[in-house]
Motif scaffolding. Structure first.
Motif, short mmCIF file in Angstrom:
data_model
loop_
_atom_site.label_atom_id
_atom_site.label_comp_id
_atom_site.label_asym_id
_atom_site.label_seq_id
_atom_site.Cartn_x
_atom_site.Cartn_y
_atom_site.Cartn_z
N TYR A 1 -8.73 -0.59 4.88
CA TYR A 1 -7.49 -1.07 5.57
C TYR A 1 -6.80 -0.78 4.55
CZ TYR A 1 -9.37 -4.03 9.26
OH TYR A 1 -9.70 -4.48 10.22
N ILE A 2 -6.87 -0.32 3.25
CA ILE A 2 -5.86 0.23 2.42
C ILE A 2 -6.50 1.91 2.72
CG2 ILE A 2 -5.93 0.76 -0.53
CD1 ILE A 2 -5.68 -2.37 1.11
N ILE B 1 0.78 -1.34 0.23
CA ILE B 1 -0.03 -0.13 0.25
C ILE B 1 0.96 1.57 -0.13
CG2 ILE B 1 -2.24 0.95 0.93
CD1 ILE B 1 -2.96 -1.65 2.67
N ASP B 2 1.61 1.50 1.01
CA ASP B 2 3.00 2.06 0.63
C ASP B 2 3.55 2.63 -0.49
OD1 ASP B 2 2.90 2.68 3.56
OD2 ASP B 2 4.41 1.97 4.71
N ILE B 3 3.71 1.07 -1.06
CA ILE B 3 4.39 2.27 -2.58
C ILE B 3 3.24 2.86 -3.65
CG2 ILE B 3 5.11 0.94 -4.75
CD1 ILE B 3 6.91 0.32 -2.25
N LYS C 1 5.47 5.87 -1.35
CA LYS C 1 5.99 5.54 -0.30
C LYS C 1 6.86 4.23 -0.28
CE LYS C 1 3.13 8.64 2.58
NZ LYS C 1 1.89 8.60 2.94
N GLY C 2 7.10 4.20 0.78
CA GLY C 2 7.80 2.66 0.61
C GLY C 2 9.40 2.66 0.32
N PRO C 3 10.02 1.01 0.91
CA PRO C 3 11.26 0.72 -0.04
C PRO C 3 11.54 1.21 -1.23
CG PRO C 3 10.06 -0.74 1.27
CD PRO C 3 9.62 0.04 1.67
N SER C 4 13.06 1.91 -0.83
CA SER C 4 13.89 2.43 -2.59
C SER C 4 14.12 0.43 -3.06
CB SER C 4 14.66 3.00 -2.55
OG SER C 4 15.94 1.45 -1.27
N ASP C 5 13.93 -0.15 -2.41
CA ASP C 5 13.75 -1.61 -3.41
C ASP C 5 12.75 -2.31 -3.68
OD1 ASP C 5 13.57 -2.81 -0.97
OD2 ASP C 5 14.89 -3.95 -0.13
N VAL C 6 11.91 -1.90 -2.81
CA VAL C 6 10.53 -2.59 -3.48
C VAL C 6 9.68 -1.38 -4.81
CG1 VAL C 6 8.25 -3.22 -2.83
CG2 VAL C 6 10.31 -3.27 -0.99
N ARG C 7 10.18 -0.57 -4.57
CA ARG C 7 9.63 1.08 -5.15
C ARG C 7 10.25 0.60 -6.14
NH1 ARG C 7 7.68 5.49 -6.03
NH2 ARG C 7 8.15 7.07 -7.69
N GLU C 8 11.42 0.16 -6.96
CA GLU C 8 11.91 -0.15 -7.96
C GLU C 8 11.60 -0.82 -8.34
OE1 GLU C 8 15.71 0.86 -10.40
OE2 GLU C 8 14.62 2.24 -9.88
N GLY D 1 -3.06 4.05 -9.82
CA GLY D 1 -2.40 2.56 -9.36
C GLY D 1 -2.94 2.06 -8.32
N LEU D 2 -3.71 2.93 -7.02
CA LEU D 2 -3.84 3.11 -6.02
C LEU D 2 -5.17 2.67 -6.13
CD1 LEU D 2 -3.59 2.36 -2.93
CD2 LEU D 2 -4.00 5.06 -2.77
N GLN D 3 -5.77 3.51 -7.18
CA GLN D 3 -7.40 3.10 -7.04
C GLN D 3 -7.55 2.00 -7.48
OE1 GLN D 3 -9.58 4.80 -5.98
NE2 GLN D 3 -11.40 3.78 -6.99
N LYS D 4 -7.05 1.04 -8.91
CA LYS D 4 -6.67 0.16 -8.96
C LYS D 4 -6.53 -0.83 -8.01
CE LYS D 4 -8.03 -0.47 -13.14
NZ LYS D 4 -8.78 -0.33 -13.75
N PHE D 5 -6.17 -0.54 -6.90
CA PHE D 5 -5.75 -1.62 -6.13
C PHE D 5 -6.79 -1.86 -5.55
CE2 PHE D 5 -3.81 -2.87 -2.03
CZ PHE D 5 -3.63 -4.13 -2.48
N LYS D 6 -7.50 -0.76 -4.97
CA LYS D 6 -8.66 -0.32 -4.34
C LYS D 6 -10.11 -1.64 -5.01
CE LYS D 6 -10.05 2.89 -2.32
NZ LYS D 6 -9.19 4.71 -1.47
#
Length: 446
Positions: free
Chosen positions: A339-340, A274-276, A280-287, A322-327
């Motif tokens: 919780y999202i 969700i952070d990504i 947000k979120g950690p750089s390795d996951v985002r990349e 992207g977040l909207q599609k996830f929801k």
């Protein structure tokens, strides 16, 4: 959807009947099996005309003698044709999927699938559950209450028509013989056979009917295959099978020596996903999410260059699509987006324990394999197929490889609703290798 075996008109595609014993002996002696011979053996087993013990003998012969790329392709297609193959042309749009060979903290598929869909490419993703030291995408998704991850073929079609993305487990229509074969591999020491790994993965992925497929093949201590040469061979074999089946396929090899991201555990990894999508979120996951999204868009023909795909992925994160599609995906599969929208409201674990560094230095290594086993002890993974999962259990890392740490600082925090074994703190401390000299962070993509 194509019905069983109609690729060539019948289940066996020939009238000749072979001897199962002779085929076992042929492979045992290192000879190449023909397409007809492979399809005969697979379909006779699928129809219970060849018993388990003869299939087991063939699996061991394959394990010991290997297979050519042509044999692997024919085995893959035979597995696939015991079930049904989706025809996604009704969508009228680009289609793509991604497969990861699995690791520790590997939550990439969760934000990736909706992000790709938000870019205009339909994603029917078949995923699995965790077993052993690796986590499973379906288990992570099911940390959202009431979310359904077992969908019928028609439900998959309906959801793809509406929102262009679904993440589900394989149903009975998808390469059904593979489940029986895998159960035999699991108890006969043949799970690490490259031809059998490749045919198992690709038979299910090709059944989805997508135009293109990206393969994320993990390498390192937390990967299924820890040897780099074996990892490269698997990547080449998977791509070869995909291309032979007419798909746009490519593989990337990514590092799994240390856990991916800052979290290991089902809800913890969902929250990081969700952070990504919130930028947000950690750089390795985002990349890795952005890289893989760009490659999937390129493979599917949605963009002309990798850089164009990367820019599109970054834009869809930035503008919230992207977040909207996830929801939309979560809600379509029966879950709530509560919780999202407010992940901090998720129920808290009953217990937490900070594991402190016992000296100053730089972190040289974090044993991803051992981390996966510790997550299981906390209740966050399965030690057997019947193990009940604690969705709140897991680990949050405060330092990664290349970071400097001081004595007394918390390296990682453990969470569980259960109880901690007395030895777990010392065992967790030992996953860290801390040295007196600076260490460079490892590359993400090999």
């Amino acid at each position: 959807m194509r019905e069983n075996g109609t690729m060539n008109g019948s289940l066996h595609d020939q009238e000749k009947v072979f001897s199962a014993v002779e085929l076992i002996m042929k492979k045992r002696d290192g000879h190449v099996l023909t397409e007809e011979e492979i399809r005969f053996f697979v379909f006779e087993f699928h129809q219970s005309k060849i018993p388990d013990y003869q299939m087991t003998a063939l699996l061991m012969a394959i394990y010991l003698k290997g297979m050519t790329s042509e044999e692997i392709f024919h085995l893959t297609m035979a597995f696939m044709d015991t079930g049904k193959v989706s025809d996604l042309s009704f969508l009228g749009m680009h289609t793509a999927d991604k497969h990861s060979t699995g690791g520790v903290g590997d939550k990439i598929s969760i934000p990736l699938a909706p992000l790709v869909a938000s870019c205009g490419v339909a994603v029917p993703m078949i995923s699995g559950r965790g077993l052993g030291h690796t986590g499973g995408t379906l288990d992570k998704l099911e940390s959202i209450p009431n979310l359904k991850t077992s969908l019928s073929t028609q439900e998959v079609y309906d959801q793809l028509s509406k929102i262009h993305v679904v993440i589900t487990g394989a149903n009975a229509d998808i390469a059904p013989v593979d489940k029986r074969v895998y159960s035999l591999r699991d108890v006969t020491g043949t799970t690490s056979s490259l031809p059998l790994i490749a045919s198992s993965i690709m038979s299910k992925k090709l059944s989805e009917g997508t135009d293109s497929l990206l393969l994320d093949v993990k390498a390192g201590k937390g990967a299924f295959l820890q040897d780099m040469e074996a990892t490269k061979r698997l990547a080449e074999t998977l791509v070869s099978a995909g291309k032979a089946a007419g798909r746009n396929a490519m593989a990337i090899i990514t590092n799994m020596d240390q856990p991916l991201g800052n979290t290991v555990g089902n809800w913890l990894e969902m929250r990081e996903s969700i952070d990504i999508l919130n930028g947000k979120g950690p750089s390795d996951v985002r990349e890795l999410v952005i890289v893989q999204c760009a490659l999937m868009l390129l493979l599917a023909g949605r963009v002309k260059t990798y850089q164009e795909g990367r820019a599109m992925a970054e834009l869809k994160i930035e503008n919230g699509e992207g977040l909207q599609k996830f929801k939309q995906m979560i809600e379509a599969q029966g879950g709530s987006s509560m919780y999202i929208d407010a992940p901090e409201s998720y129920p808290k674990p009953k217990h937490s324990l900070a594991v402190l560094s016992d000296h100053d230095g730089w972190i040289k290594a974090i044993d991803a394999f051992e981390v996966g086993l510790i997550n299981n002890k906390l209740g966050g993974g399965r030690e057997t197929l019947d193990s009940k999962i604690d969705f709140k259990a897991g680990l949050v890392f405060h330092f990664k490889v290349g970071d400097h740490v001081k004595a007394g600082e918390a390296l990682v925090t453990l969470f569980t609703d259960g109880t901690y074994p007395d030895y777990l703190s010392d065992r967790t401390l030992k996953v860290f290798t801390i040295v007196p000299e600076p260490v460079a962070a490892p590359p993400l993509i090999g």
